[in-house]
Write an enzyme that holds these catalytic residues in place. Sequence first.
Site, PDB file in Angstrom:
ATOM      1  N   TYR A 111      31.750  41.857  26.639  1.00  0.00           N
ATOM      2  CA  TYR A 111      32.296  40.631  26.036  1.00  0.00           C
ATOM      3  C   TYR A 111      32.445  40.838  24.532  1.00  0.00           C
ATOM      4  O   TYR A 111      31.528  41.350  23.876  1.00  0.00           O
ATOM      5  CB  TYR A 111      31.384  39.424  26.348  1.00  0.00           C
ATOM      6  CG  TYR A 111      31.400  39.126  27.833  1.00  0.00           C
ATOM      7  CD1 TYR A 111      32.381  38.308  28.385  1.00  0.00           C
ATOM      8  CD2 TYR A 111      30.497  39.739  28.698  1.00  0.00           C
ATOM      9  CE1 TYR A 111      32.458  38.091  29.762  1.00  0.00           C
ATOM     10  CE2 TYR A 111      30.563  39.527  30.081  1.00  0.00           C
ATOM     11  CZ  TYR A 111      31.552  38.701  30.597  1.00  0.00           C
ATOM     12  OH  TYR A 111      31.636  38.512  31.957  1.00  0.00           O
ATOM     13  N   SER A 112      33.605  40.442  24.006  1.00  0.00           N
ATOM     14  CA  SER A 112      33.855  40.593  22.568  1.00  0.00           C
ATOM     15  C   SER A 112      32.967  39.638  21.786  1.00  0.00           C
ATOM     16  O   SER A 112      32.756  38.496  22.208  1.00  0.00           O
ATOM     17  CB  SER A 112      35.304  40.237  22.236  1.00  0.00           C
ATOM     18  OG  SER A 112      36.194  40.969  23.029  1.00  0.00           O
ATOM     19  N   CYS A 127      45.027  41.541  21.661  1.00  0.00           N
ATOM     20  CA  CYS A 127      43.827  41.401  22.502  1.00  0.00           C
ATOM     21  C   CYS A 127      44.052  40.343  23.574  1.00  0.00           C
ATOM     22  O   CYS A 127      44.565  39.258  23.289  1.00  0.00           O
ATOM     23  CB  CYS A 127      42.623  41.026  21.645  1.00  0.00           C
ATOM     24  SG  CYS A 127      41.065  41.086  22.554  1.00  0.00           S
ATOM     25  N   GLU A 177      43.297  45.932  22.533  1.00  0.00           N
ATOM     26  CA  GLU A 177      42.153  45.818  23.442  1.00  0.00           C
ATOM     27  C   GLU A 177      42.531  44.816  24.529  1.00  0.00           C
ATOM     28  O   GLU A 177      42.561  43.610  24.285  1.00  0.00           O
ATOM     29  CB  GLU A 177      40.909  45.341  22.691  1.00  0.00           C
ATOM     30  CG  GLU A 177      39.673  45.366  23.565  1.00  0.00           C
ATOM     31  CD  GLU A 177      38.402  45.330  22.739  1.00  0.00           C
ATOM     32  OE1 GLU A 177      37.985  46.394  22.233  1.00  0.00           O
ATOM     33  OE2 GLU A 177      37.851  44.230  22.579  1.00  0.00           O
ATOM     34  N   TYR A 226      42.134  43.722  28.809  1.00  0.00           N
ATOM     35  CA  TYR A 226      41.234  43.912  29.943  1.00  0.00           C
ATOM     36  C   TYR A 226      41.646  43.036  31.113  1.00  0.00           C
ATOM     37  O   TYR A 226      42.489  42.184  30.970  1.00  0.00           O
ATOM     38  CB  TYR A 226      39.786  43.616  29.548  1.00  0.00           C
ATOM     39  CG  TYR A 226      39.582  42.366  28.724  1.00  0.00           C
ATOM     40  CD1 TYR A 226      39.455  41.132  29.333  1.00  0.00           C
ATOM     41  CD2 TYR A 226      39.538  42.425  27.329  1.00  0.00           C
ATOM     42  CE1 TYR A 226      39.262  39.984  28.581  1.00  0.00           C
ATOM     43  CE2 TYR A 226      39.343  41.288  26.568  1.00  0.00           C
ATOM     44  CZ  TYR A 226      39.209  40.067  27.202  1.00  0.00           C
ATOM     45  OH  TYR A 226      39.016  38.926  26.450  1.00  0.00           O
TER      46      TYR A 226
HETATM   47  P1  FAD Z   1      33.864  40.158  38.707  1.00  0.00           P
HETATM   48  O1  FAD Z   1      32.779  39.731  39.608  1.00  0.00           O
HETATM   49  O2  FAD Z   1      33.768  41.511  38.102  1.00  0.00           O
HETATM   50  O3  FAD Z   1      35.244  39.981  39.438  1.00  0.00           O
HETATM   51  C1  FAD Z   1      36.431  40.543  38.876  1.00  0.00           C
HETATM   52  C2  FAD Z   1      37.614  39.672  39.266  1.00  0.00           C
HETATM   53  O4  FAD Z   1      37.679  39.564  40.678  1.00  0.00           O
HETATM   54  C3  FAD Z   1      37.534  38.255  38.726  1.00  0.00           C
HETATM   55  O5  FAD Z   1      38.811  37.884  38.241  1.00  0.00           O
HETATM   56  C4  FAD Z   1      37.176  37.399  39.912  1.00  0.00           C
HETATM   57  O6  FAD Z   1      37.789  36.125  39.813  1.00  0.00           O
HETATM   58  C5  FAD Z   1      37.713  38.206  41.073  1.00  0.00           C
HETATM   59  N1  FAD Z   1      36.861  38.027  42.271  1.00  0.00           N
HETATM   60  C6  FAD Z   1      35.571  38.404  42.392  1.00  0.00           C
HETATM   61  N2  FAD Z   1      35.115  38.122  43.620  1.00  0.00           N
HETATM   62  C7  FAD Z   1      36.134  37.547  44.302  1.00  0.00           C
HETATM   63  C8  FAD Z   1      36.300  37.038  45.606  1.00  0.00           C
HETATM   64  N3  FAD Z   1      35.317  37.070  46.494  1.00  0.00           N
HETATM   65  N4  FAD Z   1      37.485  36.493  45.931  1.00  0.00           N
HETATM   66  C9  FAD Z   1      38.505  36.459  45.055  1.00  0.00           C
HETATM   67  N5  FAD Z   1      38.405  36.936  43.794  1.00  0.00           N
HETATM   68  C10 FAD Z   1      37.250  37.473  43.423  1.00  0.00           C
HETATM   69  N6  FAD Z   1      35.885  38.349  29.197  1.00  0.00           N
HETATM   70  C11 FAD Z   1      35.720  37.151  28.586  1.00  0.00           C
HETATM   71  O7  FAD Z   1      35.658  36.099  29.240  1.00  0.00           O
HETATM   72  N7  FAD Z   1      35.564  37.075  27.206  1.00  0.00           N
HETATM   73  C12 FAD Z   1      35.597  38.169  26.411  1.00  0.00           C
HETATM   74  O8  FAD Z   1      35.480  38.074  25.183  1.00  0.00           O
HETATM   75  C13 FAD Z   1      35.788  39.444  27.047  1.00  0.00           C
HETATM   76  N8  FAD Z   1      35.810  40.573  26.304  1.00  0.00           N
HETATM   77  C14 FAD Z   1      36.002  41.773  26.907  1.00  0.00           C
HETATM   78  C15 FAD Z   1      36.042  42.921  26.117  1.00  0.00           C
HETATM   79  C16 FAD Z   1      36.249  44.154  26.702  1.00  0.00           C
HETATM   80  C17 FAD Z   1      36.321  45.380  25.822  1.00  0.00           C
HETATM   81  C18 FAD Z   1      36.417  44.243  28.101  1.00  0.00           C
HETATM   82  C19 FAD Z   1      36.643  45.556  28.755  1.00  0.00           C
HETATM   83  C20 FAD Z   1      36.344  43.114  28.909  1.00  0.00           C
HETATM   84  C21 FAD Z   1      36.144  41.872  28.322  1.00  0.00           C
HETATM   85  N9  FAD Z   1      36.073  40.705  29.088  1.00  0.00           N
HETATM   86  C22 FAD Z   1      35.902  39.480  28.474  1.00  0.00           C
HETATM   87  C23 FAD Z   1      36.134  40.735  30.577  1.00  0.00           C
HETATM   88  C24 FAD Z   1      34.701  40.736  31.152  1.00  0.00           C
HETATM   89  O9  FAD Z   1      34.072  41.960  30.842  1.00  0.00           O
HETATM   90  C25 FAD Z   1      34.654  40.582  32.664  1.00  0.00           C
HETATM   91  O10 FAD Z   1      35.498  41.535  33.241  1.00  0.00           O
HETATM   92  C26 FAD Z   1      35.047  39.198  33.156  1.00  0.00           C
HETATM   93  O11 FAD Z   1      34.172  38.217  32.636  1.00  0.00           O
HETATM   94  C27 FAD Z   1      34.997  39.125  34.688  1.00  0.00           C
HETATM   95  O12 FAD Z   1      33.732  39.525  35.098  1.00  0.00           O
HETATM   96  P2  FAD Z   1      33.007  38.851  36.360  1.00  0.00           P
HETATM   97  O13 FAD Z   1      31.747  39.582  36.592  1.00  0.00           O
HETATM   98  O14 FAD Z   1      32.912  37.369  36.173  1.00  0.00           O
HETATM   99  O15 FAD Z   1      34.048  39.097  37.517  1.00  0.00           O
END
Ligand code: FAD
Length: 398
Positions: free
Chosen positions: A197-198, A356, A396, A398
Amino acid sequence: MDAAPHAPRKQHLIDPEICIRCNTCEETCPVDAITHDDNNYVVDAAKCNFCLDCISPCPTGSIDNWRVVARSYTIEEQFGWQELPAQDELAAADAGAEAEDEEVAKLIAEAHAGSGGKAVAPKSASKPTINLYNRSRPARAIVTGNFRLTDPDADNDVRHIILDFGDASLPVLEGQSIGIIPPGSDTDGKPHTIRLYSVASSRDGERPKHNNLALTVKREPQGLCSNYLCDLKKGDVVQVTGPFGATFLMPDDPSANIMMICTGTGAAPFRGFTERRRRTMRDAPGRMMIFFGARRPEELPYFGPLQKVPDGLLRKHFAYSRVPDRPKTYVQDRMRASADEVSAFLRHDRTHIYICGLKGMETGVDEALADICRGSDIDWAALRADLRAQGRYHVETY
Ligand code: FAD
Protein backbone atom coordinates in the site's frame (compact mmCIF):
# COMPACT_ATOMS: atom_id res chain seq x y z
CA MET A 1 21.02 -25.63 -6.36
CA ASP A 2 22.80 -26.98 -9.48
CA ALA A 3 24.87 -30.07 -8.79
CA ALA A 4 28.03 -28.67 -10.32
CA PRO A 5 29.70 -25.65 -8.73
CA HIS A 6 30.89 -22.85 -10.99
CA ALA A 7 32.70 -19.56 -10.56
CA PRO A 8 30.66 -17.17 -8.37
CA ARG A 9 28.13 -15.32 -10.49
CA LYS A 10 25.06 -13.17 -10.14
CA GLN A 11 21.69 -14.91 -10.10
CA HIS A 12 18.45 -13.06 -10.76
CA LEU A 13 15.77 -13.84 -8.14
CA ILE A 14 12.28 -12.61 -7.24
CA ASP A 15 11.47 -11.71 -3.65
CA PRO A 16 8.48 -13.91 -2.69
CA GLU A 17 7.61 -11.65 0.23
CA ILE A 18 6.99 -8.58 -1.93
CA CYS A 19 5.83 -10.15 -5.21
CA ILE A 20 2.08 -9.66 -5.80
CA ARG A 21 1.91 -12.46 -8.41
CA CYS A 22 0.59 -10.11 -11.11
CA ASN A 23 2.29 -12.06 -13.95
CA THR A 24 3.76 -8.89 -15.50
CA CYS A 25 7.33 -10.24 -15.40
CA GLU A 26 6.38 -13.56 -16.97
CA GLU A 27 4.49 -11.73 -19.75
CA THR A 28 7.44 -9.42 -20.33
CA CYS A 29 10.38 -11.83 -20.33
CA PRO A 30 11.49 -12.27 -23.97
CA VAL A 31 13.29 -15.57 -23.31
CA ASP A 32 10.63 -17.27 -21.12
CA ALA A 33 12.99 -17.42 -18.16
CA ILE A 34 10.23 -16.54 -15.70
CA THR A 35 7.69 -19.08 -14.60
CA HIS A 36 5.44 -19.71 -11.60
CA ASP A 37 3.60 -22.31 -9.55
CA ASP A 38 0.85 -21.79 -6.95
CA ASN A 39 3.40 -20.40 -4.53
CA ASN A 40 6.00 -18.27 -6.31
CA TYR A 41 7.19 -16.52 -9.44
CA VAL A 42 10.78 -17.59 -10.16
CA VAL A 43 13.61 -17.02 -12.64
CA ASP A 44 15.28 -19.93 -14.41
CA ALA A 45 19.01 -19.20 -14.15
CA ALA A 46 19.71 -21.37 -17.20
CA LYS A 47 17.52 -19.13 -19.38
CA CYS A 48 17.90 -15.63 -17.89
CA ASN A 49 20.14 -13.51 -20.14
CA PHE A 50 20.15 -10.42 -17.87
CA CYS A 51 18.33 -8.30 -20.47
CA LEU A 52 16.52 -6.51 -17.59
CA ASP A 53 13.32 -6.09 -19.64
CA CYS A 54 11.30 -7.35 -16.66
CA ILE A 55 12.73 -4.86 -14.15
CA SER A 56 10.93 -1.67 -15.06
CA PRO A 57 7.34 -2.98 -15.50
CA CYS A 58 7.30 -4.76 -12.10
CA PRO A 59 4.94 -2.74 -9.87
CA THR A 60 6.60 -3.79 -6.61
CA GLY A 61 10.36 -3.96 -7.17
CA SER A 62 10.32 -7.60 -6.03
CA ILE A 63 11.85 -8.48 -9.41
CA ASP A 64 15.05 -6.55 -8.75
CA ASN A 65 16.85 -9.05 -6.52
CA TRP A 66 20.23 -10.59 -7.09
CA ARG A 67 22.49 -12.97 -5.25
CA VAL A 68 26.03 -14.04 -5.93
CA VAL A 69 26.05 -17.81 -6.04
CA ALA A 70 28.54 -20.57 -6.61
CA ARG A 71 25.67 -22.87 -7.65
CA SER A 72 22.47 -21.49 -9.11
CA TYR A 73 19.23 -22.04 -7.22
CA THR A 74 16.96 -24.31 -9.22
CA ILE A 75 13.42 -23.23 -10.00
CA GLU A 76 12.14 -26.06 -7.73
CA GLU A 77 14.08 -24.63 -4.80
CA GLN A 78 12.72 -21.16 -5.53
CA PHE A 79 9.13 -22.50 -5.70
CA GLY A 80 9.48 -23.57 -2.06
CA TRP A 81 10.71 -20.23 -0.70
CA GLN A 82 8.74 -18.03 1.67
CA GLU A 83 11.56 -15.48 1.67
CA LEU A 84 14.85 -14.89 -0.15
CA PRO A 85 17.99 -16.55 1.23
CA ALA A 86 20.54 -14.19 2.72
CA GLN A 87 23.49 -13.21 0.57
CA ASP A 88 26.13 -13.36 3.25
CA GLU A 89 25.55 -17.00 4.08
CA LEU A 90 25.79 -17.86 0.41
CA ALA A 91 29.02 -16.02 -0.08
CA ALA A 92 30.57 -17.70 2.91
CA ALA A 93 29.22 -21.19 2.37
CA ASP A 94 29.32 -21.56 -1.38
CA ALA A 95 31.88 -19.19 -2.73
CA GLY A 96 34.22 -20.25 0.06
CA ALA A 97 37.57 -18.55 0.18
CA GLU A 98 36.80 -16.86 -3.11
CA ALA A 99 34.17 -14.76 -1.34
CA GLU A 100 37.05 -12.59 -0.22
CA ASP A 101 38.13 -12.23 -3.79
CA GLU A 102 37.83 -8.72 -5.19
CA GLU A 103 35.75 -9.86 -8.14
CA VAL A 104 33.20 -11.56 -5.87
CA ALA A 105 33.06 -8.55 -3.56
CA LYS A 106 32.29 -6.40 -6.61
CA LEU A 107 29.55 -8.81 -7.72
CA ILE A 108 28.00 -8.78 -4.26
CA ALA A 109 28.06 -4.97 -4.15
CA GLU A 110 26.38 -4.86 -7.57
CA ALA A 111 23.83 -7.44 -6.47
CA HIS A 112 22.89 -5.35 -3.46
CA ALA A 113 22.54 -2.29 -5.65
CA GLY A 114 19.92 -4.04 -7.81
CA SER A 115 19.86 -4.21 -11.57
CA GLY A 116 21.22 -0.75 -12.09
CA GLY A 117 17.61 -0.34 -13.02
CA LYS A 118 15.72 1.06 -15.88
CA ALA A 119 13.55 3.20 -13.62
CA VAL A 120 15.54 6.09 -12.18
CA ALA A 121 14.80 8.14 -9.07
CA PRO A 122 14.71 11.94 -9.36
CA LYS A 123 18.21 13.32 -8.91
CA SER A 124 17.22 15.55 -6.03
CA ALA A 125 15.17 12.91 -4.17
CA SER A 126 16.23 12.00 -0.64
CA LYS A 127 17.78 8.60 -0.17
CA PRO A 128 15.07 6.08 0.69
CA THR A 129 15.32 3.39 3.32
CA ILE A 130 14.10 0.04 2.02
CA ASN A 131 13.43 -3.46 3.40
CA LEU A 132 13.91 -2.52 7.04
CA TYR A 133 11.19 -4.94 8.16
CA ASN A 134 10.16 -8.29 6.70
CA ARG A 135 7.84 -11.17 7.48
CA SER A 136 10.14 -12.73 10.04
CA ARG A 137 10.84 -9.32 11.59
CA PRO A 138 7.81 -7.07 11.00
CA ALA A 139 7.12 -3.66 12.50
CA ARG A 140 4.11 -3.45 14.77
CA ALA A 141 1.71 -0.57 14.18
CA ILE A 142 -1.36 0.51 16.11
CA VAL A 143 -4.39 1.79 14.23
CA THR A 144 -5.20 5.30 15.41
CA GLY A 145 -7.85 6.11 12.83
CA ASN A 146 -9.95 4.55 10.07
CA PHE A 147 -12.21 6.96 8.17
CA ARG A 148 -14.36 6.47 5.11
CA LEU A 149 -13.26 8.86 2.33
CA THR A 150 -16.02 8.23 -0.18
CA ASP A 151 -19.66 9.26 0.17
CA PRO A 152 -21.82 6.87 2.22
CA ASP A 153 -23.94 6.24 -0.89
CA ALA A 154 -20.95 5.76 -3.22
CA ASP A 155 -20.43 2.26 -4.62
CA ASN A 156 -16.82 2.13 -3.50
CA ASP A 157 -15.56 2.14 0.08
CA VAL A 158 -12.18 3.88 0.25
CA ARG A 159 -10.62 4.39 3.66
CA HIS A 160 -8.04 6.67 5.19
CA ILE A 161 -6.21 4.52 7.71
CA ILE A 162 -3.67 5.92 10.16
CA LEU A 163 -0.98 3.68 11.62
CA ASP A 164 1.19 4.66 14.55
CA PHE A 165 4.58 3.00 14.98
CA GLY A 166 5.25 4.01 18.58
CA ASP A 167 8.96 3.65 19.28
CA ALA A 168 9.75 1.69 16.11
CA SER A 169 11.64 3.54 13.41
CA LEU A 170 10.03 3.24 9.97
CA PRO A 171 11.38 6.13 7.88
CA VAL A 172 9.37 6.61 4.68
CA LEU A 173 9.56 9.05 1.82
CA GLU A 174 6.61 10.28 -0.21
CA GLY A 175 5.97 7.75 -3.01
CA GLN A 176 7.15 4.68 -1.08
CA SER A 177 4.92 1.78 -0.07
CA ILE A 178 4.68 -0.45 2.95
CA GLY A 179 3.70 -4.12 3.12
CA ILE A 180 0.82 -5.42 5.22
CA ILE A 181 0.86 -9.00 6.47
CA PRO A 182 -2.75 -10.21 6.51
CA PRO A 183 -3.29 -12.47 9.52
CA GLY A 184 -3.89 -16.18 9.01
CA SER A 185 -2.98 -18.62 6.31
CA ASP A 186 -4.42 -20.09 3.13
CA THR A 187 -6.04 -23.49 2.73
CA ASP A 188 -2.60 -25.13 2.37
CA GLY A 189 -1.51 -23.63 5.69
CA LYS A 190 0.88 -21.15 4.01
CA PRO A 191 0.88 -17.61 5.39
CA HIS A 192 -1.03 -15.14 3.20
CA THR A 193 0.96 -13.10 0.69
CA ILE A 194 1.96 -9.63 1.80
CA ARG A 195 0.08 -6.77 0.04
CA LEU A 196 1.62 -3.38 -0.70
CA TYR A 197 0.00 0.00 0.00
CA SER A 198 1.32 3.44 -0.95
CA VAL A 199 2.08 5.82 1.86
CA ALA A 200 -0.45 8.66 1.63
CA SER A 201 1.23 11.04 4.08
CA SER A 202 4.47 12.98 3.99
CA ARG A 203 7.75 11.90 5.52
CA ASP A 204 7.24 13.77 8.78
CA GLY A 205 4.08 11.85 9.56
CA GLU A 206 0.37 12.07 8.94
CA ARG A 207 0.39 14.42 11.87
CA PRO A 208 3.60 16.48 11.71
CA LYS A 209 6.34 15.21 14.00
CA HIS A 210 4.34 12.08 14.88
CA ASN A 211 5.63 8.61 14.19
CA ASN A 212 2.63 7.72 12.07
CA LEU A 213 1.60 7.40 8.47
CA ALA A 214 -1.60 7.18 6.44
CA LEU A 215 -2.81 4.70 3.84
CA THR A 216 -5.63 5.05 1.30
CA VAL A 217 -7.25 1.63 0.96
CA LYS A 218 -10.06 0.58 -1.35
CA ARG A 219 -12.20 -2.33 -0.20
CA GLU A 220 -12.12 -4.93 -2.97
CA PRO A 221 -15.07 -7.34 -3.22
CA GLN A 222 -13.88 -10.47 -1.38
CA GLY A 223 -10.36 -9.04 -1.29
CA LEU A 224 -8.46 -10.54 1.62
CA CYS A 225 -6.17 -7.74 2.77
CA SER A 226 -8.25 -4.72 1.76
CA ASN A 227 -11.22 -6.01 3.78
CA TYR A 228 -8.93 -6.77 6.71
CA LEU A 229 -7.59 -3.20 6.59
CA CYS A 230 -10.92 -1.49 5.94
CA ASP A 231 -12.47 -3.29 8.94
CA LEU A 232 -9.68 -2.35 11.38
CA LYS A 233 -10.69 -0.54 14.55
CA LYS A 234 -8.81 2.02 16.56
CA GLY A 235 -6.32 0.20 18.80
CA ASP A 236 -5.94 -2.85 16.52
CA VAL A 237 -2.39 -4.03 15.84
CA VAL A 238 -1.06 -4.50 12.30
CA GLN A 239 2.12 -6.27 11.11
CA VAL A 240 4.03 -4.14 8.62
CA THR A 241 6.97 -4.79 6.28
CA GLY A 242 9.09 -2.47 4.15
CA PRO A 243 9.42 0.34 3.34
CA PHE A 244 9.55 -0.44 -0.39
CA GLY A 245 10.28 1.56 -3.52
CA ALA A 246 13.42 3.42 -4.50
CA THR A 247 12.41 5.30 -7.65
CA PHE A 248 8.81 6.58 -7.47
CA LEU A 249 10.01 9.37 -5.22
CA MET A 250 9.36 13.07 -5.02
CA PRO A 251 12.02 15.54 -6.17
CA ASP A 252 13.26 17.59 -3.23
CA ASP A 253 13.93 20.46 -5.64
CA PRO A 254 11.48 23.35 -5.01
CA SER A 255 11.86 24.45 -8.63
CA ALA A 256 10.69 21.08 -9.96
CA ASN A 257 7.27 20.99 -11.63
CA ILE A 258 5.27 17.91 -10.71
CA MET A 259 2.54 16.56 -12.98
CA MET A 260 0.52 13.82 -11.26
CA ILE A 261 -1.94 11.60 -13.12
CA CYS A 262 -4.03 9.14 -11.13
CA THR A 263 -7.20 7.16 -10.70
CA GLY A 264 -8.73 5.92 -7.44
CA THR A 265 -6.26 5.01 -4.73
CA GLY A 266 -3.46 6.07 -7.11
CA ALA A 267 -4.00 9.44 -5.44
CA ALA A 268 -2.36 8.14 -2.25
CA PRO A 269 1.27 9.01 -3.04
CA PHE A 270 0.19 12.36 -4.48
CA ARG A 271 -1.46 13.31 -1.22
CA GLY A 272 1.97 12.73 0.32
CA PHE A 273 3.66 14.87 -2.36
CA THR A 274 1.14 17.70 -1.89
CA GLU A 275 1.49 17.63 1.89
CA ARG A 276 5.28 17.74 1.60
CA ARG A 277 5.17 20.84 -0.64
CA ARG A 278 2.48 22.45 1.52
CA ARG A 279 4.40 21.91 4.75
CA THR A 280 7.96 22.62 3.69
CA MET A 281 7.95 24.44 0.32
CA ARG A 282 4.79 26.49 0.32
CA ASP A 283 6.37 29.22 -1.83
CA ALA A 284 8.17 26.82 -4.15
CA PRO A 285 8.59 28.27 -7.64
CA GLY A 286 7.90 24.81 -9.10
CA ARG A 287 4.25 24.09 -9.82
CA MET A 288 2.12 21.04 -9.12
CA MET A 289 -0.73 19.80 -11.27
CA ILE A 290 -3.00 16.78 -10.82
CA PHE A 291 -5.26 14.92 -13.25
CA PHE A 292 -7.52 12.77 -11.12
CA GLY A 293 -10.05 10.30 -12.52
CA ALA A 294 -13.03 8.68 -10.80
CA ARG A 295 -16.46 7.47 -11.77
CA ARG A 296 -18.25 10.26 -9.87
CA PRO A 297 -17.18 13.05 -7.49
CA GLU A 298 -18.74 11.03 -4.63
CA GLU A 299 -16.28 8.20 -5.35
CA LEU A 300 -13.18 10.35 -5.51
CA PRO A 301 -11.04 9.92 -2.38
CA TYR A 302 -10.07 13.20 -0.68
CA PHE A 303 -12.49 15.15 -2.91
CA GLY A 304 -13.48 17.61 -0.15
CA PRO A 305 -9.97 18.31 1.21
CA LEU A 306 -8.55 18.54 -2.31
CA GLN A 307 -10.97 21.35 -3.19
CA LYS A 308 -9.48 23.36 -0.34
CA VAL A 309 -5.87 23.09 -1.55
CA PRO A 310 -5.18 26.47 -3.19
CA ASP A 311 -4.69 26.47 -6.97
CA GLY A 312 -1.34 28.19 -6.52
CA LEU A 313 -0.06 25.08 -4.75
CA LEU A 314 -1.92 22.47 -6.78
CA ARG A 315 -3.73 22.91 -10.07
CA LYS A 316 -6.57 20.35 -10.14
CA HIS A 317 -8.24 18.66 -13.09
CA PHE A 318 -10.94 16.10 -12.35
CA ALA A 319 -12.30 13.58 -14.85
CA TYR A 320 -15.55 11.68 -14.22
CA SER A 321 -16.62 8.70 -16.24
CA ARG A 322 -20.09 7.94 -14.78
CA VAL A 323 -21.94 11.16 -14.04
CA PRO A 324 -25.54 10.89 -15.29
CA ASP A 325 -26.27 13.01 -18.38
CA ARG A 326 -22.62 13.96 -18.76
CA PRO A 327 -20.20 12.50 -21.34
CA LYS A 328 -17.75 9.93 -19.99
CA THR A 329 -14.49 11.71 -19.34
CA TYR A 330 -11.20 9.99 -18.47
CA VAL A 331 -7.92 11.48 -17.28
CA GLN A 332 -6.50 11.38 -20.80
CA ASP A 333 -9.49 13.43 -22.06
CA ARG A 334 -8.89 16.07 -19.38
CA MET A 335 -5.22 16.14 -20.33
CA ARG A 336 -6.08 16.74 -23.98
CA ALA A 337 -8.53 19.46 -22.95
CA SER A 338 -5.70 21.16 -21.03
CA ALA A 339 -3.11 20.67 -23.77
CA ASP A 340 -1.61 24.17 -23.40
CA GLU A 341 -0.93 23.72 -19.69
CA VAL A 342 0.44 20.23 -20.23
CA SER A 343 2.75 21.23 -23.06
CA ALA A 344 4.05 24.19 -21.00
CA PHE A 345 4.98 21.65 -18.31
CA LEU A 346 6.55 19.33 -20.88
CA ARG A 347 8.78 22.09 -22.23
CA HIS A 348 10.19 22.79 -18.77
CA ASP A 349 13.44 20.95 -18.04
CA ARG A 350 12.52 20.43 -14.39
CA THR A 351 9.16 18.78 -14.94
CA HIS A 352 8.52 15.33 -13.47
CA ILE A 353 5.61 13.15 -14.57
CA TYR A 354 4.02 10.60 -12.21
CA ILE A 355 1.33 8.09 -13.20
CA CYS A 356 -0.32 6.01 -10.48
CA GLY A 357 -3.42 3.87 -10.32
CA LEU A 358 -5.06 1.13 -12.29
CA LYS A 359 -2.95 -1.15 -14.42
CA GLY A 360 -3.52 -0.25 -18.03
CA MET A 361 -3.97 3.50 -17.54
CA GLU A 362 -0.42 4.16 -18.77
CA THR A 363 -1.34 3.46 -22.41
CA GLY A 364 -4.17 6.02 -22.55
CA VAL A 365 -2.04 8.62 -20.76
CA ASP A 366 0.89 7.94 -23.06
CA GLU A 367 -1.31 8.40 -26.14
CA ALA A 368 -2.68 11.68 -24.74
CA LEU A 369 0.86 12.95 -24.10
CA ALA A 370 1.86 11.91 -27.62
CA ASP A 371 -1.15 13.79 -29.09
CA ILE A 372 -0.43 16.91 -27.04
CA CYS A 373 3.21 16.83 -28.12
CA ARG A 374 2.24 16.37 -31.76
CA GLY A 375 0.15 19.54 -31.54
CA SER A 376 2.98 21.42 -29.85
CA ASP A 377 5.84 20.34 -32.08
CA ILE A 378 7.49 18.24 -29.38
CA ASP A 379 8.97 14.82 -30.15
CA TRP A 380 7.24 12.76 -27.42
CA ALA A 381 9.22 9.54 -28.01
CA ALA A 382 12.51 11.40 -27.60
CA LEU A 383 11.26 13.47 -24.68
CA ARG A 384 9.91 10.39 -22.85
CA ALA A 385 13.24 8.60 -23.28
CA ASP A 386 15.03 11.66 -21.83
CA LEU A 387 12.55 11.96 -18.98
CA ARG A 388 13.01 8.29 -18.10
CA ALA A 389 16.79 8.48 -18.24
CA GLN A 390 16.79 11.59 -16.05
CA GLY A 391 14.44 10.11 -13.44
CA ARG A 392 11.60 12.44 -14.45
CA TYR A 393 9.02 9.88 -15.67
CA HIS A 394 7.56 7.55 -13.09
CA VAL A 395 4.83 4.92 -13.35
CA GLU A 396 3.30 2.83 -10.58
CA THR A 397 0.23 0.88 -11.59
CA TYR A 398 -1.30 -2.18 -9.97
P1 FAD B 1 -7.06 -10.20 -3.06
O1 FAD B 1 -7.60 -11.10 -2.03
O2 FAD B 1 -5.60 -10.29 -3.35
O3 FAD B 1 -7.89 -10.36 -4.38
C1 FAD B 1 -7.42 -9.77 -5.60
C2 FAD B 1 -8.62 -9.40 -6.45
O4 FAD B 1 -9.43 -10.54 -6.67
C3 FAD B 1 -9.52 -8.35 -5.81
O5 FAD B 1 -9.89 -7.41 -6.80
C4 FAD B 1 -10.74 -9.10 -5.35
O6 FAD B 1 -11.90 -8.30 -5.47
C5 FAD B 1 -10.77 -10.29 -6.29
N1 FAD B 1 -11.31 -11.48 -5.60
C6 FAD B 1 -10.75 -12.12 -4.55
N2 FAD B 1 -11.49 -13.18 -4.20
C7 FAD B 1 -12.55 -13.23 -5.04
C8 FAD B 1 -13.66 -14.08 -5.20
N3 FAD B 1 -13.84 -15.14 -4.43
N4 FAD B 1 -14.56 -13.78 -6.16
C9 FAD B 1 -14.39 -12.72 -6.98
N5 FAD B 1 -13.34 -11.88 -6.87
C10 FAD B 1 -12.44 -12.12 -5.93
N6 FAD B 1 -4.32 -0.70 -2.99
C11 FAD B 1 -4.98 0.29 -2.34
O7 FAD B 1 -6.17 0.16 -2.01
N7 FAD B 1 -4.32 1.46 -1.97
C12 FAD B 1 -3.02 1.68 -2.27
O8 FAD B 1 -2.46 2.74 -1.96
C13 FAD B 1 -2.32 0.65 -2.97
N8 FAD B 1 -1.01 0.80 -3.28
C14 FAD B 1 -0.35 -0.17 -3.96
C15 FAD B 1 0.99 0.03 -4.28
C16 FAD B 1 1.68 -0.94 -4.98
C17 FAD B 1 3.13 -0.69 -5.34
C18 FAD B 1 1.02 -2.13 -5.36
C19 FAD B 1 1.74 -3.19 -6.11
C20 FAD B 1 -0.30 -2.36 -5.01
C21 FAD B 1 -1.00 -1.38 -4.32
N9 FAD B 1 -2.34 -1.56 -3.96
C22 FAD B 1 -3.02 -0.56 -3.29
C23 FAD B 1 -3.07 -2.83 -4.23
C24 FAD B 1 -3.02 -3.74 -2.98
O9 FAD B 1 -1.69 -4.18 -2.78
C25 FAD B 1 -3.89 -4.98 -3.10
O10 FAD B 1 -3.58 -5.64 -4.29
C26 FAD B 1 -5.38 -4.70 -3.05
O11 FAD B 1 -5.74 -4.08 -1.83
C27 FAD B 1 -6.19 -5.99 -3.19
O12 FAD B 1 -5.76 -6.88 -2.21
P2 FAD B 1 -6.78 -7.88 -1.48
O13 FAD B 1 -5.99 -8.75 -0.60
O14 FAD B 1 -7.90 -7.11 -0.86
O15 FAD B 1 -7.39 -8.68 -2.70
